[in-house]
Design an enzyme around this catalytic site. Structure first.
Site, mmCIF file in Angstrom:
data_model
loop_
_atom_site.group_PDB
_atom_site.id
_atom_site.type_symbol
_atom_site.label_atom_id
_atom_site.label_comp_id
_atom_site.label_asym_id
_atom_site.label_seq_id
_atom_site.Cartn_x
_atom_site.Cartn_y
_atom_site.Cartn_z
ATOM 1 N N ASP A 126 -69.356 -9.852 -73.196
ATOM 2 C CA ASP A 126 -70.032 -11.091 -73.561
ATOM 3 C C ASP A 126 -71.377 -11.150 -72.855
ATOM 4 O OD1 ASP A 126 -69.976 -13.536 -75.028
ATOM 5 O OD2 ASP A 126 -69.773 -14.598 -73.128
ATOM 6 N N TYR A 128 -75.383 -13.068 -72.213
ATOM 7 C CA TYR A 128 -76.005 -14.331 -71.775
ATOM 8 C C TYR A 128 -77.443 -14.276 -72.278
ATOM 9 C CZ TYR A 128 -77.210 -17.866 -68.103
ATOM 10 O OH TYR A 128 -77.605 -18.982 -67.400
ATOM 11 N N HIS A 133 -80.138 -21.713 -73.630
ATOM 12 C CA HIS A 133 -78.907 -21.900 -72.857
ATOM 13 C C HIS A 133 -79.122 -21.490 -71.411
ATOM 14 C CE1 HIS A 133 -74.669 -21.879 -71.763
ATOM 15 N NE2 HIS A 133 -74.778 -20.613 -71.399
ATOM 16 N N ARG A 142 -80.026 -24.596 -60.439
ATOM 17 C CA ARG A 142 -81.026 -24.020 -59.527
ATOM 18 C C ARG A 142 -82.378 -24.717 -59.599
ATOM 19 N NH1 ARG A 142 -78.407 -19.718 -61.774
ATOM 20 N NH2 ARG A 142 -80.034 -19.406 -63.337
ATOM 21 N N GLU A 199 -68.188 -22.139 -76.035
ATOM 22 C CA GLU A 199 -69.507 -21.533 -76.184
ATOM 23 C C GLU A 199 -69.645 -21.040 -77.620
ATOM 24 O OE1 GLU A 199 -70.279 -18.595 -73.180
ATOM 25 O OE2 GLU A 199 -70.555 -20.120 -71.621
ATOM 26 N N GLU A 201 -71.038 -18.820 -80.266
ATOM 27 C CA GLU A 201 -71.628 -17.487 -80.260
ATOM 28 C C GLU A 201 -71.404 -16.783 -81.597
ATOM 29 O OE1 GLU A 201 -70.895 -15.026 -76.849
ATOM 30 O OE2 GLU A 201 -70.331 -16.739 -75.572
ATOM 31 N N ASP A 231 -66.335 -18.527 -77.048
ATOM 32 C CA ASP A 231 -65.945 -18.022 -75.730
ATOM 33 C C ASP A 231 -65.508 -19.217 -74.874
ATOM 34 O OD1 ASP A 231 -65.615 -16.134 -73.666
ATOM 35 O OD2 ASP A 231 -67.585 -16.612 -72.861
ATOM 36 N N ARG A 235 -65.174 -24.284 -66.695
ATOM 37 C CA ARG A 235 -66.350 -24.381 -65.829
ATOM 38 C C ARG A 235 -65.991 -24.633 -64.370
ATOM 39 N NH1 ARG A 235 -69.815 -21.781 -69.016
ATOM 40 N NH2 ARG A 235 -70.155 -22.846 -71.004
ATOM 41 N N GLN A 238 -64.857 -21.382 -63.005
ATOM 42 C CA GLN A 238 -66.044 -20.532 -62.905
ATOM 43 C C GLN A 238 -66.880 -20.875 -61.675
ATOM 44 O OE1 GLN A 238 -68.398 -20.644 -66.462
ATOM 45 N NE2 GLN A 238 -69.824 -19.063 -65.804
ATOM 46 N N TYR A 242 -67.368 -17.463 -59.346
ATOM 47 C CA TYR A 242 -68.382 -16.581 -59.933
ATOM 48 C C TYR A 242 -69.255 -15.862 -58.908
ATOM 49 C CZ TYR A 242 -72.516 -19.579 -59.250
ATOM 50 O OH TYR A 242 -73.552 -20.297 -58.722
ATOM 51 N N LYS A 251 -63.102 -17.049 -67.825
ATOM 52 C CA LYS A 251 -63.415 -16.583 -69.175
ATOM 53 C C LYS A 251 -62.265 -15.800 -69.799
ATOM 54 C CE LYS A 251 -67.952 -17.614 -69.316
ATOM 55 N NZ LYS A 251 -68.673 -18.235 -70.438
ATOM 56 N N THR A 255 -60.712 -15.968 -76.320
ATOM 57 C CA THR A 255 -61.945 -15.960 -77.082
ATOM 58 C C THR A 255 -61.545 -15.952 -78.544
ATOM 59 O OG1 THR A 255 -63.154 -14.738 -75.373
ATOM 60 C CG2 THR A 255 -64.073 -14.709 -77.600
ATOM 61 N N THR A 347 -74.192 -17.842 -75.502
ATOM 62 C CA THR A 347 -74.250 -19.169 -76.108
ATOM 63 C C THR A 347 -75.557 -19.375 -76.872
ATOM 64 O OG1 THR A 347 -72.924 -20.021 -74.297
ATOM 65 C CG2 THR A 347 -74.046 -21.636 -75.657
ATOM 66 N N GLU A 361 -73.829 -28.115 -71.572
ATOM 67 C CA GLU A 361 -75.204 -28.531 -71.847
ATOM 68 C C GLU A 361 -75.252 -29.905 -72.512
ATOM 69 O OE1 GLU A 361 -77.676 -25.002 -73.460
ATOM 70 O OE2 GLU A 361 -75.556 -24.494 -73.782
#
Length: 417
Positions: A126, A128, A133, A142, A199, A201, A231, A235, A238, A242, A251, A255, A347, A361
Site C-alpha cells: 500500500d 502513500y 492526503h 507535524r 481509506e 483507494e 484500506d 488510527r 497506528q 507506527y 492496517k 482490505t 488515499t 481528514e
C-alpha cells in the site's frame, strides 16, 4: 474518447449501466452454492467464461485458462494474449454477433449470483501517493511547515501489507483489538479500536511477473487491471505502533476490494497526465505519457437505519504518482513482482474538504465531526456502519464502472479472554 459500443444484450446499451460492452470487467461468481466460475459482467448479466471456454466458444490458448476460479492464469499471460481474449469477448457480445445463440446459454442474471475474490493475491503493498492526503495528515501531526517528509516528492512511499487479509466487497469487517496508547501517556492498554477509519483507494493488479528492475513503461505494460480498494485503518492503534517502522496491526485487519477487475484496455480512453511536479523525478521514475486515469470516486456511509450519506467525492486524477511509477519503484531493489500482486494507490483526496478520502481528514483528526443526513454525526466508524466506495470513468454516453466496494463494521470480539 470512444462512444458507447452496442451489444445484443439490451441492458448493456444503457448510459447508466456500469458494465457496457466498452467495459467487460472480470470477476468470479457462483450460483446456488455451486463451484465458482470465472465470469465477465455485461449489462445486467454475467457471461460464464468457464463454461464458454469448455464449450469451445471462448478458447484462445492450447490449454485451459479458466479451470480454477481465478483470473490469475490469464493474468500471467502476455499483454498480447490479454488483447486477443478481450477482442474475442467483444466479438461474441457485440451487436449483430454471429455467436449470440451460443453465448445466450452461458448468460446468468447478475441478481442471482454471489461474487467472490476475482484473483488470488500474491503480495500486497500500500502506498502513500496522494499529495492532498499526505499534506492533510502531515499538517495535523507535524504542522504546515513539515507536512511532507523530505523524500515524499522524490519517491512513492509505501509499506508491505497482508495479502491474507484482502477480502472481496460484501465481507463484514470486525473492529480490531490491539495495544492502544493511554490518554495520560503511561503504559498502553489492550482494547478495541475507537478510531476505526477507511481509506478510499484504487488497487493496481499485476499481471506479468518481473524478476528485476523495470522501467515505468514496462511497469505500465505489466499491469493487468484495476479495482476499488478500501484500506481499513485503526488510527489509534497506528498512533501507538507506527514509530519507528510504520503501520503494522493498524492496517492488518482487512482490505476490501471491488469484485470486478476493470482492465487497462477499458480505461485507456480515460488516461490523463499526473499533476505538475514541484521537483523533477529521477530518470527511472519520470512519466512516459499519460499515466493516470480520469475516474470519478465517492464514499458513502450508511448507519443501521439505512439512510445513506455521500460523505466524499474525488477523482483518481489527483494522485501524484501513478500505479506504473509505484510498480517501477517497487522493483528498483531487484524485488521480484508476481502475478496477483496488489498495489494500493494510497488515499485519494482532492483539494476541498468534501474531496477527502478518509474519516481522519473529514473530521480533522476527530476535532470536526461531520453530519449525516439522519442528523447524527461521525468522527470515526461506529459498529453497524456500512461504507460504500463507488467509481466510474464517464465517456460519451457510457460509463466504465467497478461495482461497489462495500464493508459493514461489526462489533469487536476479544478471543484472548
Amino acid at each position: 474518447m470512444n462512444d458507447l459500443k452496442l451489444s445484443w444484450i439490451a441492458s448493456a446499451n444503457s448510459a447508466e449501466t456500469l458494465f457496457p460492452l466498452n467495459n467487460l470487467p472480470y470477476g468470479v461468481f457462483s450460483t446456488n452454492g455451486k463451484r465458482p466460475h470465472c465470469g465477465v459482467a455485461i449489462g445486467n448479466f454475467i457471461l460464464d467464461v468457464t463454461l464458454a471456454e469448455e464449450s469451445g466458444l471462448l478458447t484462445i490458448c492450447s490449454e485451459p485458462l479458466f479451470k480454477a476460479a481465478s483470473w490469475n492464469k490469464l493474468m500471467s499471460q502476455s499483454p498480447n494474449v490479454w488483447t486477443t481474449f478481450r477482442t474475442r469477448l467483444m466479438e461474441i457480445l457485440a451487436e449483430d454477433s454471429s455467436d449470440q445463440a451460443r453465448a445466450e446459454a452461458f448468460l446468468i442474471s447478475s441478481a442471482d449470483v454471489q461474487l467472490h475474490m476475482p484473483f488470488t493475491v500474491s503480495e500486497y503493498t500500500d502506498f502513500y501517493a496522494g499529495r492532498h492526503h499526505a499534506l492533510n495528515v502531515g499538517m495535523m501531526f507535524r504542522g504546515p511547515e513539515n507536512a511532507l517528509p523530505p523524500n515524499w516528492l522524490h519517491i512513492p512511499i509505501g509499506y508491505n501489507g497482508r495479502a491474507s487479509s484482502i477480502v472481496v466487497s460484501g465481507t463484514n469487517i470486525r473492529r480490531p483489538w490491539s495495544q492502544l496508547k493511554s490518554p495520560d501517556d503511561t503504559d498502553p492498554r489492550f482494547g478495541p479500536s475507537a478510531r476505526f477509519d477507511i481509506e478510499l483507494e484504487i488497487g493496481a493488479v499485476v499481471g506479468v511477473p518481473s524478476n528485476g528492475p523495470i522501467t515505468v513503461s514496462q511497469a505500465d505494460d505489466n499491469i493487468f487491471g484495476y479495482v476499488l480498494l478500501n484500506d481499513w485503518s485503526a488510527r489509534d492503534i497506528q498512533a501507538w505502533e507506527y514509530q519507528p517502522l510504520g503501520p503494522f496491526q493498524s492496517k492488518a485487519t482487512a482490505t476490501s476490494i471491488s469484485p470486478w477487475i476493470v482492465t487497462k484496455a477499458a480505461l485507456d480512453p480515460f488516461r490523463c497526465e499526473t499533476p505538475e511536479r514541484e521537483k523533477e523525478l529521477l530518470p527511472h521514475l519520470r512519466d512516459c505519457g499519460p499515466m493516470l486515469y480520469d475516474i470519478n470516486l465517492s464514499v458513502s456511509l450508511i448507519p443501521d437505519n439505512g439512510l445513506e450519506t455521500e460523505i466524499a467525492h474525488t477523482n483518481y486524477n489527483v494522485m501524484y504518482y501513478s500505479a506504473a511509477q509505484q510498480l517501477a519503484h517497487h522493483t528498483t531493489s531487484g524485488c521480484p513482482m508476481r502475478t496477483g500482486d496488489l498495489l494500493g494507490s494510497g488515499t485519494i483526496s482532492g483539494p476541498r474538504k468534501d474531496n477527502r478520502g478518509s474519516l481522519l481528514e473529514l473530521s480533522w483528526g476527530g476535532k470536526e465531526p461531520f453530519e449525516l443526513i439522519d442528523g447524527s454525526s461521525r468522527s470515526f466508524l461506529e459498529d453497524g456502519d456500512t461504507i460504500v466506495l463507488k467509481g466510474s470513468a464517464n465517456g460519451h454516453g457510457y460509463k466504465v464502472g467497478f461495482g461497489d466496494c462495500v464493508g459493514k463494521i461489526i462489533e469487536a470480539v476479544n478471543d484472548l479472554e
